[in-house]
Design a protein around this motif. Structure first.
Motif, PDB file in Angstrom:
ATOM      1  N   GLN A 241       0.839  -1.206   0.000  1.00  0.00           N
ATOM      2  CA  GLN A 241       0.000   0.000   0.000  1.00  0.00           C
ATOM      3  C   GLN A 241       0.875   1.258   0.000  1.00  0.00           C
ATOM      4  O   GLN A 241       0.578   2.236  -0.700  1.00  0.00           O
ATOM      5  CB  GLN A 241      -0.913   0.008   1.224  1.00  0.00           C
ATOM      6  N   ARG A 242       1.942   1.219   0.756  1.00  0.00           N
ATOM      7  CA  ARG A 242       2.814   2.394   0.853  1.00  0.00           C
ATOM      8  C   ARG A 242       3.478   2.698  -0.489  1.00  0.00           C
ATOM      9  O   ARG A 242       3.609   3.863  -0.877  1.00  0.00           O
ATOM     10  CB  ARG A 242       3.878   2.149   1.932  1.00  0.00           C
TER      11      ARG A 242
ATOM     12  N   SER B 130       3.842   6.388  -4.944  1.00  0.00           N
ATOM     13  CA  SER B 130       3.828   6.546  -6.397  1.00  0.00           C
ATOM     14  C   SER B 130       2.775   7.582  -6.809  1.00  0.00           C
ATOM     15  O   SER B 130       3.015   8.432  -7.680  1.00  0.00           O
ATOM     16  CB  SER B 130       3.544   5.197  -7.064  1.00  0.00           C
ATOM     17  N   ALA B 131       1.612   7.535  -6.174  1.00  0.00           N
ATOM     18  CA  ALA B 131       0.546   8.503  -6.484  1.00  0.00           C
ATOM     19  C   ALA B 131       0.937   9.911  -6.050  1.00  0.00           C
ATOM     20  O   ALA B 131       0.623  10.897  -6.734  1.00  0.00           O
ATOM     21  CB  ALA B 131      -0.754   8.079  -5.804  1.00  0.00           C
TER      22      ALA B 131
ATOM     23  N   ILE C 226       7.831   4.512  -9.328  1.00  0.00           N
ATOM     24  CA  ILE C 226       8.494   3.654  -8.341  1.00  0.00           C
ATOM     25  C   ILE C 226       8.407   2.207  -8.794  1.00  0.00           C
ATOM     26  O   ILE C 226       7.311   1.640  -8.893  1.00  0.00           O
ATOM     27  CB  ILE C 226       7.847   3.816  -6.945  1.00  0.00           C
ATOM     28  N   THR C 227       9.540   1.626  -9.081  1.00  0.00           N
ATOM     29  CA  THR C 227       9.584   0.199  -9.418  1.00  0.00           C
ATOM     30  C   THR C 227      10.321  -0.607  -8.350  1.00  0.00           C
ATOM     31  O   THR C 227      10.225  -1.832  -8.337  1.00  0.00           O
ATOM     32  CB  THR C 227      10.275  -0.018 -10.774  1.00  0.00           C
ATOM     33  N   PHE C 228      11.055   0.080  -7.488  1.00  0.00           N
ATOM     34  CA  PHE C 228      11.742  -0.624  -6.399  1.00  0.00           C
ATOM     35  C   PHE C 228      11.765   0.303  -5.191  1.00  0.00           C
ATOM     36  O   PHE C 228      12.115   1.474  -5.300  1.00  0.00           O
ATOM     37  CB  PHE C 228      13.159  -1.011  -6.797  1.00  0.00           C
TER      38      PHE C 228
ATOM     39  N   ASN D  56      14.670   4.015  -9.838  1.00  0.00           N
ATOM     40  CA  ASN D  56      13.387   4.673  -9.919  1.00  0.00           C
ATOM     41  C   ASN D  56      13.507   5.963 -10.721  1.00  0.00           C
ATOM     42  O   ASN D  56      14.606   6.397 -11.055  1.00  0.00           O
ATOM     43  CB  ASN D  56      12.878   4.976  -8.508  1.00  0.00           C
ATOM     44  N   ALA D  57      12.346   6.595 -10.988  1.00  0.00           N
ATOM     45  CA  ALA D  57      12.350   7.851 -11.723  1.00  0.00           C
ATOM     46  C   ALA D  57      13.094   8.922 -10.943  1.00  0.00           C
ATOM     47  O   ALA D  57      13.126   8.919  -9.708  1.00  0.00           O
ATOM     48  CB  ALA D  57      10.911   8.300 -11.995  1.00  0.00           C
TER      49      ALA D  57
END
Length: 803
Positions: A114-115, A120-121, A164-166, A333-334
């Protein structure tokens, strides 16, 4: 406080470790929650068999297993602050893992995923429409003042791609057993490599305990992470190029970067290996520029692009942000995620979770009133368990099902079933801890083994030549060979000098050969950094002994320790190109060098030199046997033999210029130093003939330590290097032809009278000069032709508004 427990509750356990631990908990240890024992003093699920196994081993058995774990840690090079040998250290891996049962883990797992979705949002809004600022749901003033808010990153992420991918999350358990977040790690989330290495070492040191434990495996998570990286590629989706961007060997976590790159089978690169052209990131390789599709970055945001972000950065790639903005490369990540690590967000997360996800926040942050739970750890003698506080870093990866695209599914993220745990106060840095734990998440039944080699999902293009090798790596391998050979040559000269010193009769019989060896080592004065520094020539046994043993210190840059430091610097830069056995020999070399100091006796110092040469030979022998003989190995071989031939030529020239004993005794030293003494005796028995020595050392192309052999080997290796399309020979080829011509046109008949005619000595001196001149220029020529000489980027115009 944990209430005292009746002995009857622990009697069925038949476990002295637990009983002693219970007594300690009942004597004032803080907290009402313990990771191992519940409020009734009973073991929590998953601990019984584990403690039974360790109890069966006994203190002596546990200490033996601990020693095995520490040996494996050291052998594999698992140390923090690896760039600084004075401070480099490994941790102590506790043989008792932190066991987390399935119920506890499920609660933590739900909160972590969830975090990741929530942060990411938040990123999308901060670097997008910024409605959260307008709604008062974010601390506007604090965030806008933060250096982690990178305004150039506004609208930099292509639409429908997740930032966020990691995700790394540091958590603790409080005194109620609830998980609380200490920090988020998004810019360069480290620890997965260390966690995996801890698990592998536990499996090797305690195989029976590990094999029978019903715990979840870690390898499947990293396979999932790798598939996620592949799914992120905008182009070349069938066979994308993935890289891991590291700050370099100076990073305290460089071991992990090399370990992860090797485990994930992706290239380990530094910023200087990359260039941006037409919004595409390219990797500089020996075969030219190779397009890069996905970057797994381990550099902080602001350092990644000196063009738009931090202008003084020496670690990043100019234009990287624009390449990300244009969809030329995907980053994990970005850029800009550092703002999500800001502690000021903690109080706003519950409201943000309701607003953005429509959910109640499952994982709250710790605050000033949070008290940590206790967990058991063995003392340094592994005789008792003691309560302590633990930090846990968990890892979350985006699943490849959605790839880079955003999906509303709550299963778009998955958590590693384990993590990196370390002893310390809540929130303390992992690098500051000396003790770590493996983390075992229990499963209903033992889990199957997951291979590091993944099943291919499509055709693969076979490659053998190594043209995809980064130019910087090729250069590091070249200098690894040079410094290795230079260290070996100096160790051999020191060995012979120490032998002569041992035969020195305390000033009664002066050994003039020792003076020549001191000259060959460039030791002419005592090198002391005080007012008593001796500038006069060395005289007498004591001064010469002191000067020789000073080569086992780190004052002289040409002494053994500084030379080895240069070798290690280059070895670390190519860690992912060296085999495990080769790296174990490097560790053994490090251990040997660590024992060097000027207080060594003459005999011990000589034995140390012998061992050093033998281990260097073992290292390069293993490299020859285990490294593919592609361009990288060839450059290392060229570096070795170039330094070897220059060392031999310098030594031969010394025999002509020797002011004391330019006779047969010095030739004997030359044979011994170059390891040709046995070969010479086998051919010519016990008589020394200068002409025969010159043939063996200069012209015999079957002798690996002759100039003729080394020139042929250099020529053969250079013929197979990547070249240009020009029909003309490049600079290094011309220099080799010049050296070969000088050797092949030498007047051997004239040189055969070396012992009795000055003209022959003059001819030899001219020959040696004719060889040394082109070979000395060869290193620079190789570098200019094949290695990447990139000017460090510098910001010409400051981006600061008030500058």
């Amino acid at each position: 406080m944990t209430a005292p427990v009746s002995p009857s509750l622990i009697a069925p356990l038949a476990n002295g470790l637990v009983e002693d631990y219970l007594n300690q908990l009942g004597k004032g240890q803080p907290g009402t929650f313990d990771a191992m024992l519940d409020g009734q003093g009973q073991l929590r699920p998953g601990w019984q068999s584990l403690l039974g196994s360790l109890e069966t081993l006994g203190p002596e058995g546990r200490y033996h297993q601990h020693e095995e774990i520490q040996r494996l840690l050291a052998e594999n090079g698992v140390i923090f602050n690896m760039h600084d040998e004075a401070q480099g250290r490994s941790w102590r891996l506790d043989p008792l893992p932190w066991v987390i049962d399935e119920a506890q883990w499920q609660a933590l797992e739900a909160g972590l995923t969830q975090r990741s979705r929530l942060l990411s949002a938040i990123y999308d809004d901060i670097y997008g429409p910024r409605t959260l600022f307008d709604a008062g749901l974010l601390p506007t003033q604090a965030l806008l003042a933060s250096s982690d808010l990178l305004l150039p990153c506004h609208d930099s992420l292509p639409k429908d791609h997740a930032p966020i991918t990691f995700h790394g999350v540091d958590v603790i358990q409080d005194t109620q057993g609830q998980w609380r977040v200490m920090a988020d790690r998004l810019q360069a989330p480290s620890g997965t490599g260390f966690a995996l290495e801890n698990r592998i070492l536990m499996a090797r040191a305690l195989p029976d305990m590990y094999r029978n434990a019903p715990l979840k495996r870690l390898a499947g998570f990293l396979d999932l992470h790798h598939r996620t990286l592949i799914a992120m590629a905008y182009q070349h989706r069938d066979n994308p190029t993935l890289i891991l961007l590291t700050p370099g060997p100076a990073s305290p976590r460089y071991f992990e970067h090399a370990y992860l790159a090797n485990y994930l089978n992706i290239a380990l690169v530094e910023g200087q290996d990359l260039v941006v052209r037409d919004t595409q990131v390219w990797l500089r390789t020996l075969g030219g520029l190779q397009p890069v599709d996905v970057i797994l970055r381990h550099c902080d945001d602001s350092y990644c692009d000196p063009l738009e972000l931090r202008g003084d950065s020496q670690l990043g790639v100019p234009g990287l942000l624009q390449a990300m903005r244009a969809g030329g490369v995907a980053l994990s990540n970005a850029l800009g995620v550092g703002i999500l690590e800001s502690p000021v967000l903690a109080d706003y997360l519950p409201a943000l979770c309701e607003h953005l996800l429509g959910e109640t926040l499952l994982l709250a942050n710790a605050d000033a009133t949070t008290q940590p739970a206790t967990a058991p750890i063995f003392d340094s003698y592994l005789q008792r368990l003691a309560p302590t506080t633990l930090n846990l870093r968990c890892f979350v990866t985006r699943t490849p099902a959605g790839g880079a695209a955003k999906t509303p599914a709550t299963s778009e993220y998955q958590v590693m079933p384990g993590g990196l745990a370390w002893v310390g106060e809540p929130g303390s840095p992992s690098l500051s801890s000396t003790v770590v734990k493996d983390v075992w998440v229990t499963a209903a039944s033992p889990q199957p083994h997951v291979s590091q080699l993944r099943q291919a999902r499509g055709p693969v293009v076979a490659t053998r030549d190594g043209t995809d090798l980064p130019s910087r790596v090729a250069e590091s391998l070249f200098w690894l060979g040079r410094y290795g050979e230079r260290l070996d040559t100096r160790a051999r000269l020191l060995r012979e000098a120490l032998l002569r010193l041992m035969e020195y009769d305390q000033d009664e019989i002066a050994d003039q050969l020792l003076d020549e060896l001191l000259l060959a080592l460039d030791i002419t004065t005592l090198n002391e950094d005080d007012e008593h520094r001796l500038l006069a020539p060395l005289v007498g046994f004591d001064q010469k002994r002191t000067a020789l043993l000073a080569q086992f210190d780190d004052v002289d840059p040409q002494a053994l320790q500084p030379l080895f430091a240069q070798l290690m610097r280059n070895a670390r830069s190519v860690r992912d190109h060296l085999g495990d056995d080769s790296w174990r020999v490097v560790h053994q070399l490090r251990q040997r060098i660590a024992t060097f100091n000027p207080s060594l006796g003459t005999s011990a110092a000589r034995r140390a030199c012998e061992g050093l040469s033998a281990q260097l030979a073992a290292f390069f022998g293993l490299c020859n046997e285990t490294m593919p003989h592609h361009y990288g190995w060839r450059f290392m071989d060229i570096g070795r033999f170039l330094d070897r031939v220059l060392g031999l030529l310098s030594l031969l020239k010394l025999t002509l210029n020797a002011s004391h004993t330019p006779g047969l005794a010095l030739w004997e030293v030359v044979l011994a130093t170059t390891d040709n003494f046995t070969a010479y005796r086998r051919r010519y028995r016990s008589e020394l003939h200068p002409a025969a020595i010159l043939d063996l050392l200069l012209f015999d192309e079957t002798n690996p330590r002759s100039v003729g052999y080394m020139l042929k080997r250099l020529e053969r290796q250079m013929e197979r290097l990547p070249g240009t399309t020009s029909p003309y020979r490049n600079a290094e080829r011309r220099l080799l032809i010049q050296a070969n011509a000088a050797l092949h046109l030498a007047d051997i008949d004239r040189l055969s009278h070396l012992a009795d005619t000055p003209s022959a000595q003059k001819a030899l001196e001219q020959l040696l000069d004719a060889l040394i001149e082109p070979l000395s220029a060869l290193s620079e020529a190789v570098g200019q032709s094949h290695f990447s000489h990139v000017e460090r980027p510098r910001q010409l115009v400051s981006m600061e508004p008030n500058a």
